[in-house]
Design a protein around this motif. Structure first.
Motif, mmCIF file in Angstrom:
data_model
loop_
_atom_site.group_PDB
_atom_site.id
_atom_site.type_symbol
_atom_site.label_atom_id
_atom_site.label_comp_id
_atom_site.label_asym_id
_atom_site.label_seq_id
_atom_site.Cartn_x
_atom_site.Cartn_y
_atom_site.Cartn_z
ATOM 1 N N ARG A 31 -8.450 4.839 -2.042
ATOM 2 C CA ARG A 31 -9.428 3.749 -1.995
ATOM 3 C C ARG A 31 -9.461 3.129 -0.596
ATOM 4 O O ARG A 31 -10.526 2.825 -0.063
ATOM 5 C CB ARG A 31 -9.085 2.685 -3.036
ATOM 6 N N PHE A 32 -8.274 2.946 -0.010
ATOM 7 C CA PHE A 32 -8.185 2.423 1.352
ATOM 8 C C PHE A 32 -8.946 3.332 2.316
ATOM 9 O O PHE A 32 -9.751 2.867 3.130
ATOM 10 C CB PHE A 32 -6.712 2.313 1.763
ATOM 11 N N LEU A 33 -8.705 4.625 2.231
ATOM 12 C CA LEU A 33 -9.388 5.587 3.107
ATOM 13 C C LEU A 33 -10.897 5.534 2.910
ATOM 14 O O LEU A 33 -11.664 5.511 3.888
ATOM 15 C CB LEU A 33 -8.887 7.007 2.819
ATOM 16 N N ASP A 34 -11.328 5.505 1.664
ATOM 17 C CA ASP A 34 -12.759 5.548 1.372
ATOM 18 C C ASP A 34 -13.486 4.314 1.883
ATOM 19 O O ASP A 34 -14.573 4.420 2.474
ATOM 20 C CB ASP A 34 -12.978 5.711 -0.134
ATOM 21 N N ILE A 35 -12.896 3.135 1.667
ATOM 22 C CA ILE A 35 -13.537 1.898 2.127
ATOM 23 C C ILE A 35 -13.687 1.902 3.638
ATOM 24 O O ILE A 35 -14.743 1.556 4.180
ATOM 25 C CB ILE A 35 -12.724 0.670 1.675
ATOM 26 N N GLU A 36 -12.633 2.282 4.350
ATOM 27 C CA GLU A 36 -12.694 2.268 5.810
ATOM 28 C C GLU A 36 -13.674 3.321 6.325
ATOM 29 O O GLU A 36 -14.468 3.051 7.229
ATOM 30 C CB GLU A 36 -11.302 2.499 6.411
ATOM 31 N N LEU B 63 0.813 -1.216 0.000
ATOM 32 C CA LEU B 63 0.000 0.000 0.000
ATOM 33 C C LEU B 63 0.847 1.267 0.000
ATOM 34 O O LEU B 63 0.529 2.247 -0.682
ATOM 35 C CB LEU B 63 -0.925 0.001 1.219
ATOM 36 N N ILE B 64 1.929 1.251 0.737
ATOM 37 C CA ILE B 64 2.764 2.450 0.862
ATOM 38 C C ILE B 64 3.420 2.806 -0.461
ATOM 39 O O ILE B 64 3.571 3.987 -0.795
ATOM 40 C CB ILE B 64 3.822 2.231 1.962
ATOM 41 N N LYS B 65 3.789 1.799 -1.238
ATOM 42 C CA LYS B 65 4.470 2.025 -2.514
ATOM 43 C C LYS B 65 3.511 2.186 -3.689
ATOM 44 O O LYS B 65 3.914 2.597 -4.769
ATOM 45 C CB LYS B 65 5.423 0.852 -2.804
ATOM 46 N N LYS B 66 2.244 1.833 -3.476
ATOM 47 C CA LYS B 66 1.279 1.893 -4.573
ATOM 48 C C LYS B 66 0.944 3.324 -4.941
ATOM 49 O O LYS B 66 1.440 4.287 -4.353
ATOM 50 C CB LYS B 66 0.010 1.125 -4.181
ATOM 51 N N SER B 67 0.041 3.483 -5.895
ATOM 52 C CA SER B 67 -0.354 4.803 -6.381
ATOM 53 C C SER B 67 -1.244 5.500 -5.352
ATOM 54 O O SER B 67 -1.882 4.847 -4.516
ATOM 55 C CB SER B 67 -1.109 4.670 -7.702
ATOM 56 N N PRO B 68 -1.320 6.838 -5.400
ATOM 57 C CA PRO B 68 -2.234 7.568 -4.514
ATOM 58 C C PRO B 68 -3.680 7.091 -4.627
ATOM 59 O O PRO B 68 -4.413 7.108 -3.638
ATOM 60 C CB PRO B 68 -2.092 9.018 -4.994
ATOM 61 N N ARG C 102 7.753 5.851 2.345
ATOM 62 C CA ARG C 102 7.548 5.563 0.932
ATOM 63 C C ARG C 102 8.863 5.648 0.161
ATOM 64 O O ARG C 102 9.117 4.867 -0.747
ATOM 65 C CB ARG C 102 6.541 6.557 0.342
ATOM 66 N N VAL C 103 9.712 6.586 0.556
ATOM 67 C CA VAL C 103 10.980 6.802 -0.141
ATOM 68 C C VAL C 103 12.118 6.004 0.487
ATOM 69 O O VAL C 103 12.905 5.369 -0.224
ATOM 70 C CB VAL C 103 11.342 8.305 -0.142
ATOM 71 N N TYR C 104 12.170 6.007 1.813
ATOM 72 C CA TYR C 104 13.347 5.448 2.486
ATOM 73 C C TYR C 104 13.067 4.198 3.335
ATOM 74 O O TYR C 104 14.002 3.578 3.835
ATOM 75 C CB TYR C 104 13.974 6.516 3.396
ATOM 76 N N GLY C 105 11.797 3.845 3.511
ATOM 77 C CA GLY C 105 11.472 2.716 4.379
ATOM 78 C C GLY C 105 11.866 1.382 3.788
ATOM 79 O O GLY C 105 11.722 1.140 2.592
ATOM 80 N N HIS D 118 -10.194 14.219 -4.879
ATOM 81 C CA HIS D 118 -9.908 13.093 -5.767
ATOM 82 C C HIS D 118 -8.420 13.019 -6.105
ATOM 83 O O HIS D 118 -7.977 12.083 -6.770
ATOM 84 C CB HIS D 118 -10.723 13.203 -7.063
ATOM 85 N N LYS D 119 -7.652 13.990 -5.605
ATOM 86 C CA LYS D 119 -6.203 13.983 -5.812
ATOM 87 C C LYS D 119 -5.437 13.941 -4.476
ATOM 88 O O LYS D 119 -4.221 14.154 -4.450
ATOM 89 C CB LYS D 119 -5.787 15.219 -6.618
ATOM 90 N N ASP D 120 -6.147 13.668 -3.381
ATOM 91 C CA ASP D 120 -5.499 13.574 -2.067
ATOM 92 C C ASP D 120 -4.574 12.365 -1.989
ATOM 93 O O ASP D 120 -4.652 11.439 -2.803
ATOM 94 C CB ASP D 120 -6.559 13.454 -0.964
ATOM 95 N N ASP D 121 -3.731 12.363 -0.971
ATOM 96 C CA ASP D 121 -2.836 11.232 -0.741
ATOM 97 C C ASP D 121 -2.599 11.078 0.759
ATOM 98 O O ASP D 121 -2.941 11.963 1.558
ATOM 99 C CB ASP D 121 -1.504 11.426 -1.474
#
Length: 359
Positions: free
Chosen positions: A133-138, A123-128, A267-270, A253-256
């Motif tokens: 979608r994760f936020l909306d479902i929960e 999830l962390i590496k996937k697209s915004p 996302r970058v260094y983990g 619709h462009k949030d992250d």
């Protein structure tokens, strides 16, 4: 809350199948591509009105058949619900206790689930889009009004984008109407996302600190595309650019959602291990929050995820399955995983046939 009975008809690779579940750990064991995940998908559909695997829901209909049917009986603390979910080429139809559901938003809250799959670990590496979608479902499971705002927002967004693609001077007044409505519902979405992420951050941070041995501090950061106070102004100032591009530049619709470990972007260094711990902490936080706000623990769906977690993370996961109905798919039972766990029911799944096994 727990599922008592699940019946599948012409669903995926199942002709007809029925499974009676216990209010504890239920293991679905079998080789790959036998239908284990299909069972979890059917439950997820009954909870959220959508599949976690495809946006084309007619794909769940068994090959060469006209429609699919899922029947699910869920026992809650004070009431028993029966969900009848029907999917056909023409669309879907849902009945709750034999009464048709007019709006799918009415389904949310009848059955609450937390789904955890290997895909979630990415999830962390996937697209915004996937994180939204994760936020909306929960959020839809927590708040039925959020589902209404979200549905209206995307309806208006689609209409606005269509108008932008063929916009003429006489269409400007209509565009202003869409802008005002987009801001109305968009601001409701932003407000509810802010509050949800703020609480999820607090709960997940506590859990993550425990899993990491007090070595790492997790922060969830809501990356809002536009703030509520300037949303309308941003739409107005970007109008000409939006007309040229044919789409809307600003809005939720462009949030992250960003994830920070000790103030550094995961996302970058983990590392892979850190990213898995973050997702695990979030899933466990969801369980805790649902119990707090909905009065009952949700049903936990674990799709072949144990093999992706080391023994320490497995231990933390199972600590949260206490008094929680859990369905787990796996290819086999390893003693190292199950030695301290009490298995309620064990099922063998092969070629779309479910058979209870002794253990």
């Amino acid at each position: 809350m727990y599922i008592k009975m699940l019946t599948l008809n012409q669903f995926r690779n199942y002709n007809q199948a029925q499974i009676e579940l216990c209010n504890g750990i239920n293991i679905l064991m079998g080789d790959n591509a036998q239908g284990k995940t299909n069972i979890l998908e059917a439950i997820y559909l009954c909870a959220t009105a959508r599949s976690h695997r495809t946006s084309r829901e007619k794909e769940v209909i068994r090959w060469s058949k006209m429609q699919s049917n899922i029947q699910l009986e869920v026992q809650k603390s004070t009431i028993n619900h029966k969900i009848d979910f029907q999917i056909a080429e023409s669309g879907k139809r849902v009945l709750i206790n034999k009464l048709p559901v007019i709006k799918l938003g009415e389904l949310f809250g009848v059955l609450n689930v937390v789904m955890f799959s290997p895909e979630d670990l990415q999830l962390i590496k996937k697209s915004p889009k996937e994180r939204r979608r994760f936020l909306d479902i929960e959020l839809c499971q927590f708040d039925k009004l959020y589902y209404h705002s979200l549905k209206q927002y995307h309806k208006i967004l689609k209409q606005r984008n269509q108008l932008l693609k063929s916009c003429k001077s006489q269409d400007m007044e209509l565009l202003e109407v869409w802008d005002n409505q987009l801001v109305q519902y968009g601001n409701e979405i932003i407000d509810k996302r802010k509050k949800f992420i703020a609480e999820l951050d607090l709960v997940a941070r506590k859990i993550h600190l425990e899993i990491s041995g007090n070595q790492e501090t997790l922060s969830l950061v809501y990356e809002c595309n536009v703030t509520q106070d300037v949303f309308l102004k941003k739409l107005e100032s970007s109008r000409q650019r939006d007309i040229i591009r044919g789409n809307t530049s600003y809005g939720p619709h462009k949030d992250d959602l960003n994830f920070m470990i000790n103030d550094v972007s995961a996302r970058v260094y983990g590392s892979q291990g850190q990213q898995r711990t973050i997702v695990l902490a979030m899933k466990l936080a969801e369980i805790e929050m649902m119990e707090k706000y909905l009065g009952e623990k949700p049903i936990l769906l674990l799709d072949d995820v144990l093999s992706e977690l080391d023994s320490k993370r497995q231990e933390y996961l199972f600590n949260y399955t206490q008094n929680t109905q859990t369905l787990i798919t796996c290819t086999g039972i390893e003693q190292s995983v199950w030695k301290n766990q009490k298995i309620g029911k064990l099922y063998k799944v092969a070629n779309g046939i479910i058979k209870e096994e002794k253990h």
